[in-house]
Motif scaffolding. Sequence first.
Motif, mmCIF file in Angstrom:
data_model
loop_
_atom_site.group_PDB
_atom_site.id
_atom_site.type_symbol
_atom_site.label_atom_id
_atom_site.label_comp_id
_atom_site.label_asym_id
_atom_site.label_seq_id
_atom_site.Cartn_x
_atom_site.Cartn_y
_atom_site.Cartn_z
ATOM 1 N N ALA A 133 26.956 52.046 -14.880
ATOM 2 C CA ALA A 133 26.962 52.073 -13.272
ATOM 3 C C ALA A 133 28.010 51.481 -12.674
ATOM 4 O O ALA A 133 27.731 51.715 -11.928
ATOM 5 C CB ALA A 133 25.548 51.043 -13.397
ATOM 6 N N VAL A 134 28.484 49.917 -13.070
ATOM 7 C CA VAL A 134 29.635 49.621 -12.392
ATOM 8 C C VAL A 134 30.546 50.597 -12.323
ATOM 9 O O VAL A 134 31.190 50.592 -10.308
ATOM 10 C CB VAL A 134 29.471 48.408 -12.630
ATOM 11 C CG1 VAL A 134 30.792 47.425 -12.102
ATOM 12 C CG2 VAL A 134 28.860 47.378 -13.463
ATOM 13 N N PRO A 191 30.537 43.310 -16.561
ATOM 14 C CA PRO A 191 31.582 43.953 -16.191
ATOM 15 C C PRO A 191 31.734 44.185 -14.151
ATOM 16 O O PRO A 191 32.935 45.035 -13.399
ATOM 17 C CB PRO A 191 30.909 45.245 -16.113
ATOM 18 C CG PRO A 191 30.175 44.826 -17.026
ATOM 19 C CD PRO A 191 29.750 43.416 -17.363
ATOM 20 N N ALA A 192 30.801 43.595 -13.243
ATOM 21 C CA ALA A 192 31.901 43.405 -12.358
ATOM 22 C C ALA A 192 32.047 42.638 -11.291
ATOM 23 O O ALA A 192 33.133 43.084 -10.818
ATOM 24 C CB ALA A 192 29.719 43.407 -11.628
ATOM 25 N N GLN A 193 33.067 41.976 -12.454
ATOM 26 C CA GLN A 193 33.553 39.987 -11.976
ATOM 27 C C GLN A 193 35.067 41.382 -12.520
ATOM 28 O O GLN A 193 36.755 41.030 -11.387
ATOM 29 C CB GLN A 193 33.130 39.496 -12.798
ATOM 30 C CG GLN A 193 31.973 38.476 -12.046
ATOM 31 C CD GLN A 193 32.008 37.518 -12.718
ATOM 32 O OE1 GLN A 193 32.997 36.573 -13.545
ATOM 33 N NE2 GLN A 193 30.940 36.404 -12.199
ATOM 34 N N VAL A 194 35.231 42.215 -13.843
ATOM 35 C CA VAL A 194 36.101 43.034 -13.595
ATOM 36 C C VAL A 194 36.675 43.658 -13.244
ATOM 37 O O VAL A 194 37.760 43.625 -12.404
ATOM 38 C CB VAL A 194 35.598 43.239 -15.606
ATOM 39 C CG1 VAL A 194 36.987 44.107 -15.731
ATOM 40 C CG2 VAL A 194 35.279 42.255 -16.551
ATOM 41 N N GLN A 195 35.574 44.734 -12.362
ATOM 42 C CA GLN A 195 35.651 45.899 -11.253
ATOM 43 C C GLN A 195 36.362 45.469 -10.435
ATOM 44 O O GLN A 195 37.715 45.529 -9.511
ATOM 45 C CB GLN A 195 34.935 46.429 -11.027
ATOM 46 C CG GLN A 195 35.324 47.637 -9.872
ATOM 47 C CD GLN A 195 33.494 47.977 -10.124
ATOM 48 O OE1 GLN A 195 32.733 47.032 -9.066
ATOM 49 N NE2 GLN A 195 33.018 49.289 -9.893
ATOM 50 N N GLN A 196 36.143 43.980 -9.795
ATOM 51 C CA GLN A 196 36.571 43.039 -8.707
ATOM 52 C C GLN A 196 37.986 42.220 -9.554
ATOM 53 O O GLN A 196 39.223 43.167 -8.686
ATOM 54 C CB GLN A 196 35.573 41.550 -7.909
ATOM 55 C CG GLN A 196 34.301 42.250 -7.316
ATOM 56 C CD GLN A 196 33.818 41.157 -7.115
ATOM 57 O OE1 GLN A 196 33.997 40.211 -7.580
ATOM 58 N NE2 GLN A 196 32.009 41.215 -6.847
ATOM 59 N N TRP A 197 38.561 41.896 -10.232
ATOM 60 C CA TRP A 197 39.699 41.370 -10.644
ATOM 61 C C TRP A 197 40.427 43.281 -10.266
ATOM 62 O O TRP A 197 41.542 43.293 -10.390
ATOM 63 C CB TRP A 197 39.578 41.678 -11.789
ATOM 64 C CG TRP A 197 41.304 41.256 -12.155
ATOM 65 C CD1 TRP A 197 42.610 39.790 -12.030
ATOM 66 C CD2 TRP A 197 41.897 42.136 -13.776
ATOM 67 N NE1 TRP A 197 43.092 40.247 -13.480
ATOM 68 C CE2 TRP A 197 42.719 41.543 -13.707
ATOM 69 C CE3 TRP A 197 41.618 42.948 -14.078
ATOM 70 C CZ2 TRP A 197 43.649 42.269 -14.772
ATOM 71 C CZ3 TRP A 197 42.233 43.675 -14.973
ATOM 72 C CH2 TRP A 197 43.176 43.780 -15.566
ATOM 73 N N ILE A 203 44.252 39.242 -18.121
ATOM 74 C CA ILE A 203 42.884 39.752 -18.707
ATOM 75 C C ILE A 203 42.230 39.366 -18.455
ATOM 76 O O ILE A 203 42.341 37.987 -18.846
ATOM 77 C CB ILE A 203 43.553 41.024 -19.300
ATOM 78 C CG1 ILE A 203 44.993 41.644 -19.047
ATOM 79 C CG2 ILE A 203 42.198 41.953 -19.533
ATOM 80 C CD1 ILE A 203 45.007 42.462 -20.474
ATOM 81 N N PRO A 204 41.068 39.509 -17.390
ATOM 82 C CA PRO A 204 39.786 38.685 -17.814
ATOM 83 C C PRO A 204 39.354 38.887 -19.503
ATOM 84 O O PRO A 204 39.116 39.818 -20.115
ATOM 85 C CB PRO A 204 38.332 39.457 -17.057
ATOM 86 C CG PRO A 204 39.555 39.979 -16.019
ATOM 87 C CD PRO A 204 40.477 40.776 -16.228
ATOM 88 N N SER A 205 38.156 37.846 -20.105
ATOM 89 C CA SER A 205 37.619 38.042 -21.066
ATOM 90 C C SER A 205 36.395 39.331 -21.556
ATOM 91 O O SER A 205 36.208 39.057 -20.700
ATOM 92 C CB SER A 205 37.484 36.384 -21.731
ATOM 93 O OG SER A 205 35.759 36.104 -20.838
ATOM 94 N N PRO A 206 36.668 39.355 -22.899
ATOM 95 C CA PRO A 206 35.550 40.433 -23.156
ATOM 96 C C PRO A 206 34.430 40.900 -22.684
ATOM 97 O O PRO A 206 34.032 41.320 -22.211
ATOM 98 C CB PRO A 206 35.620 40.659 -23.896
ATOM 99 C CG PRO A 206 36.921 40.259 -24.894
ATOM 100 C CD PRO A 206 37.438 38.972 -24.025
ATOM 101 N N ASP A 207 34.094 39.109 -22.149
ATOM 102 C CA ASP A 207 32.208 38.635 -22.363
ATOM 103 C C ASP A 207 32.243 38.572 -20.612
ATOM 104 O O ASP A 207 31.105 38.309 -20.004
ATOM 105 C CB ASP A 207 32.296 37.454 -22.599
ATOM 106 C CG ASP A 207 32.745 36.187 -22.668
ATOM 107 O OD1 ASP A 207 33.544 36.082 -22.027
ATOM 108 O OD2 ASP A 207 32.440 35.427 -23.166
#
Length: 625
Positions: free
Chosen positions: A421-422, A184-190, A177-181
């Motif tokens: 917004a993401v 958000p756009a990269q988290v969405q891609q993941w 899981i991506p780290s909290p920092d």
Amino acid sequence: MAVSVSTVRESQPARLVDAADAMRGKHSSLQAIVTGEREMLSFLQGHWSGDAATAALATGLRDTDRQERTAARLAHLESALRSGGLQMAALRDALLDLVATTERFGFAVADDGTVTPEQWLIGDFLDSIARNLTAFLQKMLQLFTDLDENTAAAIDQAAGVDIPNPPVDIGGTQLHIPSPDTDPAQVQQWWDGLTQQQRDGLIAQHPPMLGNLNGIPADVRDQVNVAVLDDDLDRVESVVAAHGVSTDDVTADPARFGLSDGDVTRYQNARETQEGLIHQMTGENSLPGPGGDDRRYSDIGAAERADKNWRPTMLWSYDPQAFDGKGRAAVSIGNPDRSANTAVIVPGTSASVRDGWLSDGHNDAINLYNQSLQVDPDNPTAVISWMGYNTPESFTDPNIATTGLARTGGDALAWDVNSLAVTHDAGVPHHLTVAGHSYGSTTVADAFAHSGMQADNAVLLGSPGTDVAQSAADFGVDGDRVYIGDASTDPVGWLGQMGNALPGEINDTLGSMAGPSAGLGADPAFEDFGATRFRAEVPGADMIDPGDHSYYYTPGSESLRSMAEIVTGNGDRLGELGLLAPPRTEMSLATPGQVDLPFVGEVPLPQVQIETPVILDPEWNRPAE
């Protein structure tokens, strides 16, 4: 164990602020480097092609992404250092001043804070004073200790320490899981890159980090957070059932039943959060009907919600152990990813999950949601109750006189709000308002002016001052979209600095009795600030009343009606609806320019204009409508 008076005296919290200044310089330098690298990569992308170019550009983008994450950590570290330094310095000064004053009046102060009258002072009354002073001093020493520990924890968190992120096994695949920092756009891609089976597996296992990760869809966060909340309830209630004891027995001595103090904290804040979810959904603190007290929020299905026409609530974030056990949570009425209008409301002093801001009958979010539904019934507004920062404990907490918690909270607020917004549905309009009350208004102002928060409107209610923002232009939105609700009888709204007059001038004259500055910055209701003030008077009020500070979300009030227009994108209608209020102005006196004498007539006089520390509020004594 609390620190001693000598430890406080020897402390140097100002060095934390110096370190924050140095960290800001490093952050600015790194940001400049990253900006240059991104410009170079953009240039190369347009002038270089082929397999080698593709590989090189991919490496460059990964490097700049890592640098941007480092820059974000530096920014959070700066906030942690500055917040801790300012708060500890203010508390240190207050504590040492009290010690000095106590000693001047003939009392001795021991290193542990114990106060005793000198031998020449005799009397039960003096002993009583000494006991009271002891209790107060020792409370301040404990507060300094807590603040020191909280600052250390905030620095660790900002530096990336103690953020567990183990891989999760889903169908034999280790998912990280991506780290909290992570952006958000990269988290969405993941998230979008996972298979449906992997996403379902993560939701089923509900690792707590996933429910608080910006970039994850709101409906997924809700499922994960509610499951984690149930785990926190189960941990204690299963022991209660197994041993045939009461909940109080378990929470009073958790070690006896194989639990920890942390388990108790999680349980208690889970109950507060669940009660908040139920209250915002139904208007009651427990589920209506048979077995309501025993039923959980997670027991309620979509069919029952629809049948009873309950409000659509979601648990957008949940961390019951945050802020040294005060807890962090955000409850949304409506889905912010699919609503055309979203409002985020931010509370002020003494609000926390632990102390019941979500669950003690506060109807701020409910009232704003209902009123907005009347204004725009075709587009229900999602209203998020954001309990996502560490607030001052009370109006006697020294933190209330500093902006440290507001700046740190502003960072967290901007991080959360900007992520909306993401994940928002691209096919639905996205109109966003962030409203802050009291100390929360300072937090909102800092989120805009200091932390780069992006929203369509800012709403400040009963504001003690805007800290970094010196005018509406500093918010980064159209100045007309910075809205102020400030009842003329609300004492907190008078604390901010207005022009050259009160309260700063008098505070300086009295030796800065109210701290380095009166209030927490500029008064946004003052004419020079340049914001849009809406009507927010309390019916029948004709004098300053602390109770008027809590009136803004009251059904039928001018302020609630104004806010509903703003959050639904109709702020431009306030004028035609008669809801605009004139700003406060600074008065001046002048001698007459002439005098009319008998038998002589008009005689010119030299005119002298006298600036006075007097503020005129045109709303004073205006009948509320």
